[in-house]
Design a protein around this motif. Structure first.
Motif, PDB file in Angstrom:
ATOM      1  N   MET A 112     -58.110  -9.816-130.300  1.00 61.01           N
ATOM      2  CA  MET A 112     -57.472  -9.091-131.396  1.00 61.01           C
ATOM      3  C   MET A 112     -57.180  -9.987-132.599  1.00 61.01           C
ATOM      4  SD  MET A 112     -57.298  -5.989-130.196  1.00 61.01           S
ATOM      5  CE  MET A 112     -56.071  -5.080-131.115  1.00 61.01           C
ATOM      6  N   HIS A 113     -58.175 -10.779-133.012  1.00 57.87           N
ATOM      7  CA  HIS A 113     -58.062 -11.697-134.154  1.00 57.87           C
ATOM      8  C   HIS A 113     -57.091 -12.849-133.915  1.00 57.87           C
ATOM      9  CE1 HIS A 113     -60.602  -9.343-136.789  1.00 57.87           C
ATOM     10  NE2 HIS A 113     -59.799  -8.284-136.725  1.00 57.87           N
ATOM     11  N   CYS A 114     -56.682 -13.068-132.689  1.00 64.60           N
ATOM     12  CA  CYS A 114     -55.711 -14.124-132.400  1.00 64.60           C
ATOM     13  C   CYS A 114     -56.380 -15.327-131.743  1.00 64.60           C
ATOM     14  CB  CYS A 114     -54.596 -13.593-131.497  1.00 64.60           C
ATOM     15  SG  CYS A 114     -53.568 -12.336-132.292  1.00 64.60           S
ATOM     16  N   TYR A 115     -55.935 -16.527-132.152  1.00 63.14           N
ATOM     17  CA  TYR A 115     -56.489 -17.781-131.653  1.00 63.14           C
ATOM     18  C   TYR A 115     -55.340 -18.735-131.342  1.00 63.14           C
ATOM     19  CZ  TYR A 115     -60.669 -15.716-133.590  1.00 63.14           C
ATOM     20  OH  TYR A 115     -61.698 -14.842-133.870  1.00 63.14           O
ATOM     21  N   ALA A 116     -55.383 -19.312-130.150  1.00 68.70           N
ATOM     22  CA  ALA A 116     -54.308 -20.193-129.712  1.00 68.70           C
ATOM     23  C   ALA A 116     -54.588 -21.635-130.109  1.00 68.70           C
ATOM     24  CB  ALA A 116     -54.134 -20.094-128.203  1.00 68.70           C
ATOM     25  N   SER A 117     -53.520 -22.352-130.369  1.00 64.73           N
ATOM     26  CA  SER A 117     -53.600 -23.780-130.636  1.00 64.73           C
ATOM     27  C   SER A 117     -54.046 -24.517-129.376  1.00 64.73           C
ATOM     28  CB  SER A 117     -52.228 -24.294-131.070  1.00 64.73           C
ATOM     29  OG  SER A 117     -52.159 -25.697-131.000  1.00 64.73           O
ATOM     30  N   GLY A 118     -54.716 -25.644-129.568  1.00 64.82           N
ATOM     31  CA  GLY A 118     -55.128 -26.444-128.424  1.00 64.82           C
ATOM     32  C   GLY A 118     -53.964 -26.900-127.572  1.00 64.82           C
ATOM     33  N   SER A 119     -52.782 -27.009-128.184  1.00 66.27           N
ATOM     34  CA  SER A 119     -51.609 -27.480-127.445  1.00 66.27           C
ATOM     35  C   SER A 119     -51.120 -26.481-126.407  1.00 66.27           C
ATOM     36  CB  SER A 119     -50.465 -27.799-128.418  1.00 66.27           C
ATOM     37  OG  SER A 119     -50.054 -26.633-129.116  1.00 66.27           O
ATOM     38  N   ARG A 154     -48.959 -24.675-133.977  1.00 63.94           N
ATOM     39  CA  ARG A 154     -48.476 -25.045-132.648  1.00 63.94           C
ATOM     40  C   ARG A 154     -48.376 -23.822-131.742  1.00 63.94           C
ATOM     41  NH1 ARG A 154     -42.335 -26.698-134.398  1.00 63.94           N
ATOM     42  NH2 ARG A 154     -41.588 -24.635-135.029  1.00 63.94           N
ATOM     43  N   GLY A 155     -48.796 -22.673-132.253  1.00 67.79           N
ATOM     44  CA  GLY A 155     -48.734 -21.443-131.468  1.00 67.79           C
ATOM     45  C   GLY A 155     -50.023 -20.655-131.581  1.00 67.79           C
ATOM     46  N   VAL A 156     -49.967 -19.553-132.318  1.00 65.46           N
ATOM     47  CA  VAL A 156     -51.110 -18.651-132.448  1.00 65.46           C
ATOM     48  C   VAL A 156     -51.445 -18.444-133.920  1.00 65.46           C
ATOM     49  CG1 VAL A 156     -51.841 -16.236-132.161  1.00 65.46           C
ATOM     50  CG2 VAL A 156     -50.774 -17.458-130.257  1.00 65.46           C
ATOM     51  N   ALA A 157     -52.739 -18.425-134.214  1.00 66.65           N
ATOM     52  CA  ALA A 157     -53.219 -18.092-135.553  1.00 66.65           C
ATOM     53  C   ALA A 157     -53.797 -16.682-135.526  1.00 66.65           C
ATOM     54  CB  ALA A 157     -54.283 -19.081-136.010  1.00 66.65           C
ATOM     55  N   TYR A 158     -53.380 -15.869-136.483  1.00 63.05           N
ATOM     56  CA  TYR A 158     -53.959 -14.540-136.655  1.00 63.05           C
ATOM     57  C   TYR A 158     -54.979 -14.659-137.781  1.00 63.05           C
ATOM     58  CZ  TYR A 158     -54.536  -9.574-137.540  1.00 63.05           C
ATOM     59  OH  TYR A 158     -55.082  -8.319-137.709  1.00 63.05           O
ATOM     60  N   LEU A 159     -56.264 -14.686-137.430  1.00 63.65           N
ATOM     61  CA  LEU A 159     -57.335 -14.925-138.397  1.00 63.65           C
ATOM     62  C   LEU A 159     -58.273 -13.730-138.423  1.00 63.65           C
ATOM     63  CD1 LEU A 159     -58.241 -18.582-137.317  1.00 63.65           C
ATOM     64  CD2 LEU A 159     -56.515 -17.849-138.979  1.00 63.65           C
ATOM     65  N   GLU A 160     -58.210 -12.947-139.480  1.00 67.39           N
ATOM     66  CA  GLU A 160     -59.108 -11.799-139.591  1.00 67.39           C
ATOM     67  C   GLU A 160     -60.488 -12.282-140.029  1.00 67.39           C
ATOM     68  OE1 GLU A 160     -56.306  -7.937-140.530  1.00 67.39           O
ATOM     69  OE2 GLU A 160     -57.525  -8.764-142.122  1.00 67.39           O
ATOM     70  N   ILE A 161     -61.448 -12.149-139.130  1.00 67.61           N
ATOM     71  CA  ILE A 161     -62.818 -12.565-139.410  1.00 67.61           C
ATOM     72  C   ILE A 161     -63.760 -11.426-139.031  1.00 67.61           C
ATOM     73  CG2 ILE A 161     -64.648 -14.222-138.913  1.00 67.61           C
ATOM     74  CD1 ILE A 161     -62.494 -16.208-138.072  1.00 67.61           C
ATOM     75  N   TYR A 162     -64.579 -11.008-139.986  1.00 62.80           N
ATOM     76  CA  TYR A 162     -65.582  -9.989-139.720  1.00 62.80           C
ATOM     77  C   TYR A 162     -66.967 -10.621-139.859  1.00 62.80           C
ATOM     78  CZ  TYR A 162     -61.550  -6.987-140.103  1.00 62.80           C
ATOM     79  OH  TYR A 162     -60.324  -6.422-139.914  1.00 62.80           O
ATOM     80  N   THR A 163     -67.918 -10.069-139.155  1.00 60.62           N
ATOM     81  CA  THR A 163     -69.236 -10.696-139.072  1.00 60.62           C
ATOM     82  C   THR A 163     -70.336  -9.764-139.546  1.00 60.62           C
ATOM     83  OG1 THR A 163     -69.908  -9.930-136.866  1.00 60.62           O
ATOM     84  CG2 THR A 163     -68.337 -11.771-136.957  1.00 60.62           C
ATOM     85  N   ARG A 187     -45.377 -28.146-138.257  1.00 61.16           N
ATOM     86  CA  ARG A 187     -46.341 -27.166-137.770  1.00 61.16           C
ATOM     87  C   ARG A 187     -45.653 -25.808-137.612  1.00 61.16           C
ATOM     88  NH1 ARG A 187     -49.557 -29.072-132.746  1.00 61.16           N
ATOM     89  NH2 ARG A 187     -47.495 -29.631-131.923  1.00 61.16           N
ATOM     90  N   PHE A 188     -46.468 -24.771-137.459  1.00 58.70           N
ATOM     91  CA  PHE A 188     -45.958 -23.405-137.496  1.00 58.70           C
ATOM     92  C   PHE A 188     -46.274 -22.671-136.193  1.00 58.70           C
ATOM     93  CE2 PHE A 188     -46.392 -24.814-141.788  1.00 58.70           C
ATOM     94  CZ  PHE A 188     -45.368 -24.222-142.492  1.00 58.70           C
ATOM     95  N   ASP A 189     -45.327 -21.818-135.778  1.00 55.42           N
ATOM     96  CA  ASP A 189     -45.530 -21.002-134.578  1.00 55.42           C
ATOM     97  C   ASP A 189     -46.639 -19.974-134.779  1.00 55.42           C
ATOM     98  OD1 ASP A 189     -43.444 -22.317-133.352  1.00 55.42           O
ATOM     99  OD2 ASP A 189     -41.953 -20.772-133.858  1.00 55.42           O
ATOM    100  N   LEU A 190     -46.693 -19.410-135.965  1.00 57.93           N
ATOM    101  CA  LEU A 190     -47.695 -18.389-136.292  1.00 57.93           C
ATOM    102  C   LEU A 190     -48.293 -18.717-137.650  1.00 57.93           C
ATOM    103  CD1 LEU A 190     -49.115 -15.608-135.924  1.00 57.93           C
ATOM    104  CD2 LEU A 190     -47.075 -14.547-136.921  1.00 57.93           C
ATOM    105  N   GLU A 239     -45.497 -14.919-129.635  1.00 58.22           N
ATOM    106  CA  GLU A 239     -44.331 -15.079-128.774  1.00 58.22           C
ATOM    107  C   GLU A 239     -44.701 -15.045-127.295  1.00 58.22           C
ATOM    108  OE1 GLU A 239     -40.887 -13.546-131.854  1.00 58.22           O
ATOM    109  OE2 GLU A 239     -41.474 -12.203-130.209  1.00 58.22           O
ATOM    110  N   PHE A 240     -45.706 -14.266-126.956  1.00 59.16           N
ATOM    111  CA  PHE A 240     -46.171 -14.236-125.573  1.00 59.16           C
ATOM    112  C   PHE A 240     -46.729 -15.597-125.175  1.00 59.16           C
ATOM    113  CE2 PHE A 240     -49.567 -13.629-122.446  1.00 59.16           C
ATOM    114  CZ  PHE A 240     -48.875 -12.974-121.436  1.00 59.16           C
TER     115      PHE A 240
END
Length: 203
Positions: free
Chosen positions: A184-191, A141-150, A111-114, A43-44
């Motif tokens: 914080m595991h968040c990734y923004a759409s290119g748009s 179209r917004g933000v993806a919350y993708l939990e990725i550990y390395t 497309r999805f906001d989240l 939302e931010f």
């Protein structure tokens, strides 16, 4: 190989890792904090309330009732390969059968906001991971919350069939998909890339 063929996501699995107090990987409070974080980040970045959420690898759809409480009008769709989870919670929580690397076959609309993908990305093959991240980016179209550990992270919990790759590997995949890291595991759409500042992350 897909997530559904690597592990058995039946009732026993969800009981052990998500419900039993002694063995679960997240408490209910942990899950709600995670959801509030993802919603706030989306939302931010969007500058408005979210209206749509795609949950990839949704399991039993634990995010759905909390999202509905926080945003009563939100359109939620969960996708998971577990026959058990979809049979038990599909109607109640709007879950459908599908997998990370075959979202194209799920006939998603718009497309999805989240977009959420939690407790999934470290349990799939390299080809499935690449396809899945690209397909998530195409529906965002917004933000993806993708939990990725390395390989640099120390983890506890469900370590069976986990694959921890170097951080650079994941950064490359995400960058190639057009996703912009914003913390914080968040990734923004290119748009909405112009809304991510240098100090928030980026590449």
């Amino acid at each position: 190989m897909s997530r559904s063929t690597e592990k058995r996501y039946d009732k026993r699995y969800f009981e052990r890792w998500y419900r039993r107090t002694r063995t679960r990987v997240h408490s209910p409070d942990d899950v709600e904090r995670k959801i509030r974080l993802a919603v706030a980040a989306a939302e931010f970045m969007l500058g408005r309330e979210i209206v749509s959420v795609l949950d990839v690898g949704a399991g039993e759809g634990a995010w759905q009732p909390i999202l509905r409480r926080l945003r009563p009008e939100v359109r939620y769709l969960g996708v998971d390969p577990s026959e058990y989870a979809v049979r038990k919670f599909g109607t109640r929580r709007n879950l459908v059968r599908g997998s990370l690397d075959a979202l194209d076959e799920t006939h998603l609309r718009g497309r999805f906001d989240l977009v959420v993908c939690a407790d999934v990305l470290n349990y799939v093959s390299a080809p499935a991971l690449r396809r899945g991240i690209a397909q998530i980016a195409a529906r965002l179209r917004g933000v993806a919350y993708l939990e990725i550990y390395t390989a640099d992270d120390e983890l506890t919990g469900d370590l069976h069939a986990i694959d921890l790759r170097p951080p650079a590997y994941y950064r490359r995949l995400l960058r190639e998909a057009g996703l912009i890291r914003c913390g914080m595991h968040c990734y923004a759409s290119g748009s909405i890339a112009s809304r991510v500042t240098a100090m928030e992350g980026g590449w």
